[in-house]
Enzyme design. Structure first.
Site, mmCIF file in Angstrom:
data_model
loop_
_atom_site.group_PDB
_atom_site.id
_atom_site.type_symbol
_atom_site.label_atom_id
_atom_site.label_comp_id
_atom_site.label_asym_id
_atom_site.label_seq_id
_atom_site.Cartn_x
_atom_site.Cartn_y
_atom_site.Cartn_z
ATOM 1 N N CYS A 85 0.992 -1.493 0.046
ATOM 2 C CA CYS A 85 0.257 0.011 -0.444
ATOM 3 C C CYS A 85 0.878 1.213 0.271
ATOM 4 O O CYS A 85 2.170 1.469 0.555
ATOM 5 C CB CYS A 85 -0.497 -0.459 1.029
ATOM 6 N N CYS A 114 2.263 2.908 3.623
ATOM 7 C CA CYS A 114 3.002 2.438 4.039
ATOM 8 C C CYS A 114 4.447 1.606 3.447
ATOM 9 O O CYS A 114 5.608 0.330 4.059
ATOM 10 C CB CYS A 114 2.683 0.513 4.800
ATOM 11 N N CYS A 128 1.989 -8.458 6.677
ATOM 12 C CA CYS A 128 0.459 -7.667 6.890
ATOM 13 C C CYS A 128 -0.249 -8.775 7.303
ATOM 14 O O CYS A 128 -0.907 -7.881 8.130
ATOM 15 C CB CYS A 128 -0.019 -7.082 4.983
#
Length: 247
Positions: free
Chosen positions: A205, A208, A231
């Site tokens: 993402c 991040c 994650c």
């Protein structure tokens, strides 16, 4: 081995036996066995369409373009990733690309302002990645992913096959290194994710994910500055029944 049988055997032992059987085989052979022999119609490829994803996508497409490909669109991805996904899917003629998205109700309750990634990265990943993937994997007995041992210290011991909740997880590229990946891209004229050239060897993402310096682990740009390396979708849980695993 059918989905029904998987609920009645020790998945850990079965995974270990498959891992031993597949040692020394090429990634393409592992995929052929998994898709055509062991789990026909019951296996999916989970792909981020990230920095190295085209290798595994290409291999699977050569075996069966109808193999379901699950893509997590978290709502926080780079625009470049979405465009790259569309480019690769079209080039490889993927016949069953399934886009998984977060539950709108969960987002409204927990991340109405879209800043949960900053306040609680673990919760953000759970809502935007882990839970959507759990839902997407419900029809399948096994899944394929592209993790590799060289990517980070936390991945240096991943096997070719492992038990993951109520399913088996295949890691056919576990022993691949950067040189082999580069050679495969060149041999098959596969386009690179556009962010790779900008210093992103691992792409998640946008909020991040940061560029990586030479000599750092490829995944060191993920959640930089936080005590977080995954994650959550690759955290192996205890063996459970399908109902328990999908709760």
């Amino acid at each position: 081995m059918t989905a029904l049988a998987l609920t009645t055997v020790d998945l850990g032992e079965y995974a270990a036996s498959l891992n031993a059987r597949l040692q020394g085989r090429k990634a393409e052979s592992i995929l052929e066995i998994a898709i055509r022999e062991l789990f026909p119609g019951e296996i999916a490829l989970v792909s981020s369409f990230g920095a190295e994803a085209a290798v595994l996508l290409h291999m699977v497409a050569q075996i069966d373009r109808a193999t379901p490909v699950l893509f997590l669109d978290t709502g926080k991805l780079f625009d470049e990733t979405l465009r790259y996904r569309d480019e690769i899917a079209a080039r490889l003629k993927l016949a069953d690309l399934r886009v998984l998205t977060p539950d709108p109700k969960a987002l409204a309750i927990n991340d109405d302002g879209g800043t949960l990634w900053f306040r609680d990265a673990e919760a953000c990943c759970r809502i935007r990645k882990v839970e959507p993937l759990q839902r997407g994997l419900k029809p399948f007995s096994a899944w394929i992913n592209g993790r590799k041992r060289f990517q980070a210290a936390t991945r240096k011991s991943i096997p070719l096959v492992e038990a993951d909740g109520a399913r088996l997880k295949f890691n056919p590229l576990a022993d691949w290194g950067p040189a082999k990946i580069k050679a495969y891209f060149q041999a098959h004229d596969l386009p690179r994710h556009p962010l790779v050239a900008q210093g992103y060897p691992s792409i998640g993402c946008a909020p991040c994910t940061h560029p990586v310096a030479e000599g750092e682990d490829p995944r060191s740009g993920r959640w930089r500055g936080q005590d977080k390396t995954e994650c959550g979708i690759h955290v192996v849980s205890a063996i459970a029944t399908p109902a328990q695993a999908d709760e």
